[in-house]
Write a protein that holds these residues in place. Structure first.
Motif, PDB file in Angstrom:
ATOM      1  N   LYS A 130      25.988 -12.748 -35.970  1.00 39.30           N
ATOM      2  CA  LYS A 130      24.674 -13.406 -35.935  1.00 39.30           C
ATOM      3  C   LYS A 130      24.386 -14.020 -34.572  1.00 39.30           C
ATOM      4  O   LYS A 130      23.549 -14.891 -34.418  1.00 39.30           O
ATOM      5  CB  LYS A 130      24.637 -14.507 -37.009  1.00 39.30           C
TER       6      LYS A 130
ATOM      7  N   ASP B  83      33.361 -22.248 -43.129  1.00 43.85           N
ATOM      8  CA  ASP B  83      32.028 -22.198 -42.537  1.00 43.85           C
ATOM      9  C   ASP B  83      31.043 -22.788 -43.544  1.00 43.85           C
ATOM     10  O   ASP B  83      30.976 -23.993 -43.700  1.00 43.85           O
ATOM     11  CB  ASP B  83      31.688 -20.762 -42.122  1.00 43.85           C
ATOM     12  N   ASN B  84      30.329 -21.932 -44.277  1.00 44.06           N
ATOM     13  CA  ASN B  84      29.212 -22.408 -45.084  1.00 44.06           C
ATOM     14  C   ASN B  84      29.570 -22.792 -46.509  1.00 44.06           C
ATOM     15  O   ASN B  84      30.448 -22.160 -47.126  1.00 44.06           O
ATOM     16  CB  ASN B  84      28.119 -21.333 -45.100  1.00 44.06           C
TER      17      ASN B  84
ATOM     18  N   GLU C 170      22.975 -26.324 -29.057  1.00 43.29           N
ATOM     19  CA  GLU C 170      22.819 -26.154 -30.505  1.00 43.29           C
ATOM     20  C   GLU C 170      23.698 -27.153 -31.255  1.00 43.29           C
ATOM     21  O   GLU C 170      23.249 -27.815 -32.194  1.00 43.29           O
ATOM     22  CB  GLU C 170      23.158 -24.721 -30.910  1.00 43.29           C
TER      23      GLU C 170
ATOM     24  N   ASP D 126      24.264 -17.836 -44.800  1.00 40.35           N
ATOM     25  CA  ASP D 126      24.301 -18.960 -43.849  1.00 40.35           C
ATOM     26  C   ASP D 126      22.875 -19.418 -43.604  1.00 40.35           C
ATOM     27  O   ASP D 126      22.010 -18.617 -43.250  1.00 40.35           O
ATOM     28  CB  ASP D 126      24.992 -18.479 -42.564  1.00 40.35           C
TER      29      ASP D 126
ATOM     30  N   THR E 260      16.419 -18.669 -30.142  1.00 42.87           N
ATOM     31  CA  THR E 260      16.955 -19.688 -31.049  1.00 42.87           C
ATOM     32  C   THR E 260      16.489 -21.077 -30.616  1.00 42.87           C
ATOM     33  O   THR E 260      15.973 -21.848 -31.429  1.00 42.87           O
ATOM     34  CB  THR E 260      18.496 -19.643 -31.067  1.00 42.87           C
TER      35      THR E 260
ATOM     36  N   ARG F 295      13.937 -21.242 -33.495  1.00 41.86           N
ATOM     37  CA  ARG F 295      14.690 -21.580 -34.717  1.00 41.86           C
ATOM     38  C   ARG F 295      15.079 -23.050 -34.769  1.00 41.86           C
ATOM     39  O   ARG F 295      14.931 -23.705 -35.798  1.00 41.86           O
ATOM     40  CB  ARG F 295      15.927 -20.721 -34.892  1.00 41.86           C
TER      41      ARG F 295
ATOM     42  N   TRP G 120      24.010 -22.436 -24.494  1.00 40.01           N
ATOM     43  CA  TRP G 120      23.435 -22.416 -25.843  1.00 40.01           C
ATOM     44  C   TRP G 120      24.349 -23.125 -26.833  1.00 40.01           C
ATOM     45  O   TRP G 120      23.893 -23.942 -27.640  1.00 40.01           O
ATOM     46  CB  TRP G 120      23.200 -20.962 -26.240  1.00 40.01           C
TER      47      TRP G 120
ATOM     48  N   PHE H 242      25.131 -27.502 -38.768  1.00 43.02           N
ATOM     49  CA  PHE H 242      24.557 -26.145 -38.773  1.00 43.02           C
ATOM     50  C   PHE H 242      23.961 -25.788 -40.133  1.00 43.02           C
ATOM     51  O   PHE H 242      24.163 -24.698 -40.648  1.00 43.02           O
ATOM     52  CB  PHE H 242      25.625 -25.132 -38.335  1.00 43.02           C
TER      53      PHE H 242
ATOM     54  N   ASN I 163      29.969 -14.704 -45.736  1.00 43.29           N
ATOM     55  CA  ASN I 163      29.433 -15.357 -44.530  1.00 43.29           C
ATOM     56  C   ASN I 163      27.981 -14.965 -44.248  1.00 43.29           C
ATOM     57  O   ASN I 163      27.320 -15.583 -43.410  1.00 43.29           O
ATOM     58  CB  ASN I 163      30.315 -15.051 -43.329  1.00 43.29           C
TER      59      ASN I 163
ATOM     60  N   SER J 233      21.605 -21.513 -41.410  1.00 41.58           N
ATOM     61  CA  SER J 233      21.017 -21.837 -40.100  1.00 41.58           C
ATOM     62  C   SER J 233      20.438 -20.565 -39.475  1.00 41.58           C
ATOM     63  O   SER J 233      19.423 -20.617 -38.816  1.00 41.58           O
ATOM     64  CB  SER J 233      22.029 -22.502 -39.168  1.00 41.58           C
ATOM     65  N   ILE J 234      21.032 -19.418 -39.739  1.00 41.07           N
ATOM     66  CA  ILE J 234      20.425 -18.183 -39.181  1.00 41.07           C
ATOM     67  C   ILE J 234      19.090 -17.951 -39.864  1.00 41.07           C
ATOM     68  O   ILE J 234      18.132 -17.499 -39.262  1.00 41.07           O
ATOM     69  CB  ILE J 234      21.345 -16.960 -39.350  1.00 41.07           C
TER      70      ILE J 234
ATOM     71  N   GLY K 161      33.159 -17.163 -40.082  1.00 39.27           N
ATOM     72  CA  GLY K 161      31.791 -17.262 -39.585  1.00 39.27           C
ATOM     73  C   GLY K 161      31.555 -17.082 -38.103  1.00 39.27           C
ATOM     74  O   GLY K 161      32.465 -16.985 -37.287  1.00 39.27           O
ATOM     75  N   ASP K 162      30.247 -17.104 -37.835  1.00 38.78           N
ATOM     76  CA  ASP K 162      29.753 -16.736 -36.514  1.00 38.78           C
ATOM     77  C   ASP K 162      29.954 -17.836 -35.487  1.00 38.78           C
ATOM     78  O   ASP K 162      30.353 -17.615 -34.359  1.00 38.78           O
ATOM     79  CB  ASP K 162      28.256 -16.425 -36.642  1.00 38.78           C
ATOM     80  N   LEU K 163      29.684 -19.091 -35.854  1.00 41.98           N
ATOM     81  CA  LEU K 163      29.836 -20.182 -34.877  1.00 41.98           C
ATOM     82  C   LEU K 163      31.289 -20.303 -34.438  1.00 41.98           C
ATOM     83  O   LEU K 163      31.587 -20.458 -33.256  1.00 41.98           O
ATOM     84  CB  LEU K 163      29.362 -21.515 -35.467  1.00 41.98           C
TER      85      LEU K 163
ATOM     86  N   ARG L 192      31.929 -17.672 -31.980  1.00 45.79           N
ATOM     87  CA  ARG L 192      31.360 -18.029 -30.672  1.00 45.79           C
ATOM     88  C   ARG L 192      32.273 -19.003 -29.943  1.00 45.79           C
ATOM     89  O   ARG L 192      32.489 -18.900 -28.744  1.00 45.79           O
ATOM     90  CB  ARG L 192      29.970 -18.642 -30.869  1.00 45.79           C
TER      91      ARG L 192
HETATM   92  O1  LIG Z   1      28.689 -19.971 -38.324  1.00 43.03           O
HETATM   93  P1  LIG Z   1      27.691 -19.257 -39.203  1.00 43.03           P
HETATM   94  O2  LIG Z   1      27.219 -20.146 -40.321  1.00 43.03           O
HETATM   95  O3  LIG Z   1      28.161 -17.902 -39.646  1.00 43.03           O
HETATM   96  O4  LIG Z   1      26.402 -18.977 -38.314  1.00 43.03           O
HETATM   97  C1  LIG Z   1      25.928 -19.974 -37.442  1.00 43.03           C
HETATM   98  C2  LIG Z   1      24.595 -19.513 -36.881  1.00 43.03           C
HETATM   99  O5  LIG Z   1      23.709 -19.292 -37.929  1.00 43.03           O
HETATM  100  O6  LIG Z   1      24.034 -20.486 -36.052  1.00 43.03           O
HETATM  101  C3  LIG Z   1      23.637 -19.891 -34.844  1.00 43.03           C
HETATM  102  C4  LIG Z   1      22.196 -19.477 -34.859  1.00 43.03           C
HETATM  103  O7  LIG Z   1      21.400 -20.621 -34.817  1.00 43.03           O
HETATM  104  C5  LIG Z   1      24.492 -18.693 -34.674  1.00 43.03           C
HETATM  105  O8  LIG Z   1      25.672 -19.019 -34.113  1.00 43.03           O
HETATM  106  C6  LIG Z   1      24.747 -18.268 -36.067  1.00 43.03           C
HETATM  107  O9  LIG Z   1      23.717 -17.395 -36.366  1.00 43.03           O
END
Ligand SMILES: O=P(O)(O)OC[C@@]1(O)O[C@H](CO)[C@@H](O)[C@@H]1O
Ligand SMILES: [Mn+2]
Length: 450
Positions: A410, A259-260, A121, A199, A26, A30, A117, A294, A196, A201-202, A372-374, A377
């Motif tokens: 993701k 999220d998005n 990011e 997105d 990433t 990315r 990370w 993002f 979700n 950014s992925i 969402g993924d962020l 995390r």
């Molecule tokens: O929070 P979202 O929109 O579901 O995803 C955020 C994201 O696209 O950004 C990062 C990759 O660059 C990862 O945390 C995840 O893939």
């Protein structure tokens, strides 16, 4: 104790220092791609800036691009992360966070590839804002706006199908049984979950709007939900029917940490409309970002624009939904909030100390949905947990209210799996954690914290 865990048994943060890891790919690939697209977008709008602001607009465009190109070089050559210089509301928090990570006197210790990370990011998106904010009159230009609006327009078929479906559910709301209500809740919760996938950014900005009707694909997607705690969510919703006057039960408040923008936001508004119109919920608080984040995350402008666009649609049930959503906002049944904490790099276990006001706000909710993924995390600290560690363990005391993560995978952090489940997935799909193909509906119980 494994060398890679600290005294409290908390594993290290995911980082690009692990060559070949998803974090590494990433940061190496990315993020520079996203940054280059941002620079191209600003350059492509040069004439617009000239028309709007004259020579000042051209100067601002040139200056912003040179700041972003400088950052891209720092990123690609693993330079130290630099303190922010834009003296905004959150600048101090960012720079304190940087100092906390820096080894005394060793600036090199916090570089793009050597830092967590999650931090670098988030930092990249905040530096994009710094470049814009330092260059009025284009300071409030949303470099991601084109992608977000395109995602909405290219998902129109799916949006029409959803609004039509919701209209059908609402029309029979009085007659349906509690079981049928549970069924509809599950469907619309899963529609919001799979929203979700969209997105940007992925996909580093590549189009990934929703083309087909989301309701029809739910059955085929069901096996891809690795953890399904929707029953916990349902019992939280139904148990929060507070006994009010005998003839009226006062439902509670649900907060949705968005999220998005684009299609995913529509699925969240559809779910929120169902929760309110079914009487399950009294009010919904939406939490978005205070600046573009993002690539596709929701800002206040995106929230209002999406409702206005839906209202103005040349489709009977879409426009009816949009009118209802505007009414909810006007009446205060729905409200939009954008606390600065959501655009800091902090893990959510730090919220109670670093943003006690926000923590207190979330404590007033009866349920908090994290999209969402962020957000996942940040809920789990973006740590390299074993997959069988419980979600509650990974939350490390974060729990202002009953919460649920609705996340498509993701990034390579996933907890709360059964023994052997992760290994089986790896043997079937080595990229199961980062492809966006799998998802979780994962419930966390409230914790008594300050
Ligand atoms: O929070 P979202 O929109 O579901 O995803 C955020 C994201 O696209 O950004 C990062 C990759 O660059 C990862 O945390 C995840 O893939
Ligand atoms: Mn996002």
């Amino acid at each position: 104790m494994a060398a890679d865990q600290n005294l409290l048994g908390v594993p290290p943060s995911l980082s690009a220092k692990v060559v070949g890891s998803f974090a590494y790919l990433t940061v190496r690939d990315r993020l520079p791609t996203i940054l280059t697209k941002v620079i191209d977008t600003i350059h492509r709008n040069k004439n617009k800036f000239f028309e709007e602001y004259g020579e000042e607009g051209i100067q601002a465009e040139k200056q912003t691009i040179s700041l972003l190109s400088k950052m891209r070089n720092e990123l690609q050559t693993d330079k130290p992360v630099l303190a922010l210089t834009d003296c905004l509301q959150d600048t101090e928090s960012w720079n304190q966070y940087l100092q906390r990570h820096q080894i005394e006197g060793d600036e090199e210790s916090v570089s793009w590839f050597k830092s967590p990370w999650l931090y670098v990011e988030c930092y990249m998106y905040r530096r994009i804002q710094e470049a814009l904010w330092l260059n009025p009159p284009i300071s409030d230009y949303d470099v991601f706006n084109e992608g977000k609006t395109q995602s909405f327009f290219e998902s129109q078929q799916a949006v029409m199908a959803l609004c039509t479906y919701l209209e059908g559910v609402k029309k029979n709301m009085e007659e349906i049984s509690k079981n049928q209500l549970f069924e509809q809740f599950n469907k619309l919760l899963q529609v919001s979950l799979w929203g979700n996938k969209c997105d940007l950014s992925i996909s580093a900005g590549q189009d990934n709007s929703q083309k087909t009707s989301p309701i029809d694909s739910l059955d085929s997607l069901q096996p891809l939900i690795l953890v399904d705690d929707s029953n916990m969510v349902w019992s939280t919703l139904t148990s929060m029917q507070r006994p009010g006057q005998p003839e009226k039960i006062t439902a509670g408040r649900v907060d949705i940490v968005l999220d998005n923008a684009g299609f995913e936001l529509v699925t969240d508004l559809i779910l929120a409309d169902f929760l309110v119109s079914s009487g399950l919920v009294r009010e919904v608080h939406f939490h978005g970002k205070s600046f573009p984040w993002f690539v596709s995350d929701v800002t206040a402008h995106d929230f209002q624009w999406t409702i206005r666009q839906t209202m103005a649609a040349n489709h009977r049930w879409m426009s009816k939904s949009g009118v209802q959503w505007q009414m909810y906002v006007k009446e205060g049944v729905w409200s939009y909030h954008d606390h600065p904490f959501w655009t800091l790099p902090h893990e959510f276990c730090d919220m109670a100390t670093d943003a006690p006001d926000l923590y207190a706000t979330l404590k007033a909710a009866d349920l908090v949905l994290f999209k969402g993924d962020l957000n996942y995390r940040k809920l789990t600290g973006d740590r390299d947990w074993d997959h069988t560690v419980s979600f509650d363990t990974a939350l490390r005391g974060f729990g202002p209210a009953p919460l649920c993560s609705l996340r498509t995978l993701k990034a390579n952090v996933q907890v709360g799996l059964q023994p052997g489940q992760g290994e089986k997935l790896t043997s079937q799909n080595p990229d199961w954690m980062t492809s966006g193909k799998y998802a979780v509906i994962q419930f966390g119980s409230p914790k008594d914290q300050i």
